[in-house]
Design an enzyme around this catalytic site. Structure first.
Site, PDB file in Angstrom:
ATOM      1  N   MET A  11       0.905  -1.426   0.029  1.00 43.05           N
ATOM      2  CA  MET A  11       0.090   0.115   0.236  1.00 43.05           C
ATOM      3  C   MET A  11       0.899   1.158   0.074  1.00 43.05           C
ATOM      4  O   MET A  11       0.720   2.294  -0.821  1.00 43.05           O
ATOM      5  CB  MET A  11      -0.932   0.101   1.308  1.00 43.05           C
ATOM      6  CG  MET A  11      -2.007  -0.897   1.040  1.00 43.05           C
ATOM      7  SD  MET A  11      -3.410  -0.434   0.257  1.00 43.05           S
ATOM      8  CE  MET A  11      -4.307   0.705   1.399  1.00 43.05           C
ATOM      9  N   ASP A  30      11.412   3.198   5.068  1.00 43.30           N
ATOM     10  CA  ASP A  30      11.151   1.521   5.310  1.00 43.30           C
ATOM     11  C   ASP A  30      12.178   1.094   5.763  1.00 43.30           C
ATOM     12  O   ASP A  30      13.352   1.233   5.703  1.00 43.30           O
ATOM     13  CB  ASP A  30      10.611   1.126   3.717  1.00 43.30           C
ATOM     14  CG  ASP A  30       9.888  -0.268   4.034  1.00 43.30           C
ATOM     15  OD1 ASP A  30       8.755  -0.273   4.129  1.00 43.30           O
ATOM     16  OD2 ASP A  30      10.417  -1.336   4.223  1.00 43.30           O
ATOM     17  N   ARG A  31      12.148  -0.094   6.561  1.00 39.52           N
ATOM     18  CA  ARG A  31      13.040  -0.729   7.310  1.00 39.52           C
ATOM     19  C   ARG A  31      13.840  -1.521   5.987  1.00 39.52           C
ATOM     20  O   ARG A  31      14.929  -1.837   6.198  1.00 39.52           O
ATOM     21  CB  ARG A  31      12.649  -1.902   8.271  1.00 39.52           C
ATOM     22  CG  ARG A  31      11.978  -1.255   9.533  1.00 39.52           C
ATOM     23  CD  ARG A  31      11.668  -2.499  10.735  1.00 39.52           C
ATOM     24  NE  ARG A  31      10.459  -3.244  10.010  1.00 39.52           N
ATOM     25  CZ  ARG A  31      10.007  -4.353  10.560  1.00 39.52           C
ATOM     26  NH1 ARG A  31      10.474  -4.630  11.636  1.00 39.52           N
ATOM     27  NH2 ARG A  31       9.072  -5.015  10.020  1.00 39.52           N
ATOM     28  N   ASN A  86      -4.227   0.276   9.661  1.00 43.66           N
ATOM     29  CA  ASN A  86      -5.602  -0.339  10.110  1.00 43.66           C
ATOM     30  C   ASN A  86      -5.510  -0.249  11.662  1.00 43.66           C
ATOM     31  O   ASN A  86      -6.099  -1.454  12.218  1.00 43.66           O
ATOM     32  CB  ASN A  86      -5.903  -1.625   9.512  1.00 43.66           C
ATOM     33  CG  ASN A  86      -6.184  -1.653   8.099  1.00 43.66           C
ATOM     34  OD1 ASN A  86      -6.900  -0.556   7.792  1.00 43.66           O
ATOM     35  ND2 ASN A  86      -5.808  -2.660   7.339  1.00 43.66           N
ATOM     36  N   SER A 112      -8.788   2.503   1.857  1.00 42.59           N
ATOM     37  CA  SER A 112      -9.423   1.451   1.102  1.00 42.59           C
ATOM     38  C   SER A 112      -8.848   1.525  -0.399  1.00 42.59           C
ATOM     39  O   SER A 112      -9.101   2.680  -0.878  1.00 42.59           O
ATOM     40  CB  SER A 112     -10.779   1.287   1.331  1.00 42.59           C
ATOM     41  OG  SER A 112     -11.290   0.091   0.699  1.00 42.59           O
ATOM     42  N   LYS A 164     -13.649   2.800   8.742  1.00 41.55           N
ATOM     43  CA  LYS A 164     -12.946   1.772   7.839  1.00 41.55           C
ATOM     44  C   LYS A 164     -13.254   0.596   8.348  1.00 41.55           C
ATOM     45  O   LYS A 164     -13.222  -0.495   7.664  1.00 41.55           O
ATOM     46  CB  LYS A 164     -11.588   2.181   7.953  1.00 41.55           C
ATOM     47  CG  LYS A 164     -10.621   1.266   7.253  1.00 41.55           C
ATOM     48  CD  LYS A 164     -11.035   1.024   5.624  1.00 41.55           C
ATOM     49  CE  LYS A 164      -9.800   0.199   4.829  1.00 41.55           C
ATOM     50  NZ  LYS A 164      -9.422  -1.003   5.337  1.00 41.55           N
ATOM     51  N   HIS A 167     -16.515  -0.696   7.307  1.00 39.77           N
ATOM     52  CA  HIS A 167     -16.485  -0.549   5.720  1.00 39.77           C
ATOM     53  C   HIS A 167     -16.136  -2.158   5.900  1.00 39.77           C
ATOM     54  O   HIS A 167     -16.424  -3.091   5.068  1.00 39.77           O
ATOM     55  CB  HIS A 167     -15.593   0.152   5.323  1.00 39.77           C
ATOM     56  CG  HIS A 167     -15.072  -0.226   3.838  1.00 39.77           C
ATOM     57  ND1 HIS A 167     -13.860  -0.985   3.709  1.00 39.77           N
ATOM     58  CD2 HIS A 167     -15.269   0.241   2.703  1.00 39.77           C
ATOM     59  CE1 HIS A 167     -14.018  -1.207   2.367  1.00 39.77           C
ATOM     60  NE2 HIS A 167     -14.681  -0.239   1.978  1.00 39.77           N
ATOM     61  N   GLU A 171     -17.493  -5.589   4.215  1.00 42.13           N
ATOM     62  CA  GLU A 171     -16.925  -6.432   3.205  1.00 42.13           C
ATOM     63  C   GLU A 171     -16.930  -7.700   3.346  1.00 42.13           C
ATOM     64  O   GLU A 171     -17.226  -8.663   2.342  1.00 42.13           O
ATOM     65  CB  GLU A 171     -15.553  -5.570   3.173  1.00 42.13           C
ATOM     66  CG  GLU A 171     -14.731  -6.465   1.986  1.00 42.13           C
ATOM     67  CD  GLU A 171     -13.174  -5.835   2.433  1.00 42.13           C
ATOM     68  OE1 GLU A 171     -12.517  -6.491   2.948  1.00 42.13           O
ATOM     69  OE2 GLU A 171     -12.811  -4.662   2.012  1.00 42.13           O
ATOM     70  N   TYR A 172     -16.884  -8.178   4.832  1.00 47.23           N
ATOM     71  CA  TYR A 172     -16.839  -9.433   5.154  1.00 47.23           C
ATOM     72  C   TYR A 172     -18.103 -10.029   4.738  1.00 47.23           C
ATOM     73  O   TYR A 172     -18.226 -11.254   4.223  1.00 47.23           O
ATOM     74  CB  TYR A 172     -16.815  -9.650   6.717  1.00 47.23           C
ATOM     75  CG  TYR A 172     -15.489  -9.597   7.258  1.00 47.23           C
ATOM     76  CD1 TYR A 172     -15.066 -10.739   8.230  1.00 47.23           C
ATOM     77  CD2 TYR A 172     -14.318  -8.651   6.828  1.00 47.23           C
ATOM     78  CE1 TYR A 172     -13.715 -10.687   8.642  1.00 47.23           C
ATOM     79  CE2 TYR A 172     -13.064  -9.004   7.599  1.00 47.23           C
ATOM     80  CZ  TYR A 172     -13.067  -9.837   8.442  1.00 47.23           C
ATOM     81  OH  TYR A 172     -11.607  -9.822   9.063  1.00 47.23           O
TER      82      TYR A 172
END
Length: 292
Positions: A11, A30-31, A86, A112, A164, A167, A171-172
């Site tokens: 993402m 970023d790592r 999230n 999303s 979210k 949402h 979605e589930y």
């Protein structure tokens, strides 16, 4: 504007590219040094001019907490941290309070769009004070889909991730309904082409949707989903949705049942979970398990 972006995975990496395409400067950390523009959070902060905005896209929980803690020591009053992962909404309230004590703003943002967001844009749900949201607005505008809709200031801190979460609960349930319908069609001797039935629903029906389109894509790749094991993880947000429903005394029978169906997938090779796994892979690039 300038943005610091922490976390450049599936993402975050695509979000960096979309923001840059909109003409903004993004300095990413970023790592994985192969993905990063800088070698540390300290260098990222030093490269940004104040007032700074740093967007965090790392896994919820300990990873987010440690990143927020470190940024709290590096940033200055007037800067803003955005949590676009999230995270649970209750964590947002904690992070906002901790940062506010140092004069640093906080905005939570549910995102999303999955692997399709780079080209199609990301639906954004954000929470926080209007003053802090305004500092991030050019980035929200760059990330959102074209057109009038696709982003919303959902309310105060925590509202973005709460929206979210709901949402994802919806979605589930939607994915579960497609999966159950698919399994029933596959079980009927009189039905000879389930894939084309799904394809026919893409036009003129009330269930036409992006999820339906993705189901057809998955069936085009593997007509009877024979290559997949019937197993699907839950990201945590389904559980949080059900827990929030209990706290608010709101009945969620469909969403709750879809969560429990995920749990059932871990007991046997569930045909329904093949479709759930295929859909999650299609829209979000989530890992699938192949049959041994």
């Amino acid at each position: 504007m300038e943005l610091g972006l922490v976390g450049l995975g599936k993402m975050g990496g695509n979000m960096r590219e979309r923001i840059r395409r909109a003409g903004h400067t993004v300095i990413g950390y970023d790592r994985n040094p192969e993905l990063a523009d800088v070698s540390s959070l300290k260098e990222l902060v030093e490269r940004l001019e104040g007032p700074r905005v740093v967007w965090v896209m790392v896994p919820a929980g300990a990873a987010t907490q440690s990143t927020v803690d470190e940024l709290g020591e590096l940033l200055q009053p007037g800067d803003v941290v955005v949590d676009g992962g999230n995270s649970r909404w209750t964590d947002d309230e904690k992070h906002a309070e901790e940062l506010a004590a140092k004069g640093i703003g906080f905005v939570d943002c549910g995102v999303s769009g999955g692997v399709w967001g780079l080209e199609n844009g990301y639906a954004l749900m954000y929470g926080g004070d209007a003053e802090n949201v305004a500092k991030v607005q050019p980035i929200f505008d760059a990330l959102k889909p074209e057109g009038e809709f696709g982003s919303v200031h959902a309310g105060k801190v925590g509202a973005g991730h709460f929206a979210k979460m709901v949402h994802n609960g919806i979605e589930y349930a939607m994915m579960q309904a497609f999966a159950e319908g698919w399994e029933l069609l596959e079980a009927a001797d009189s039905v000879t082409d389930v894939r084309e039935i799904f394809r026919s629903w893409q036009e003129g029906t009330v269930i036409r949707s992006w999820l339906l389109d993705l189901a057809v894509r998955a069936l085009d790749d593997d007509e009877h989903l024979e290559k997949l094991r019937g197993f699907a993880q839950d990201s945590g947000e389904g559980r949080w949705t059900v827990e929030a429903a209990i706290d608010h005394a709101v009945p969620l029978p469909a969403i709750t049942a879809s969560l429990f169906a995920r749990f059932a997938s871990r007991q046997d090779d569930s045909p329904q979970m093949k479709m759930i796994a295929a859909l999650r892979n299609q829209f979000g690039g989530h890992a699938v398990e192949s049959k041994k």
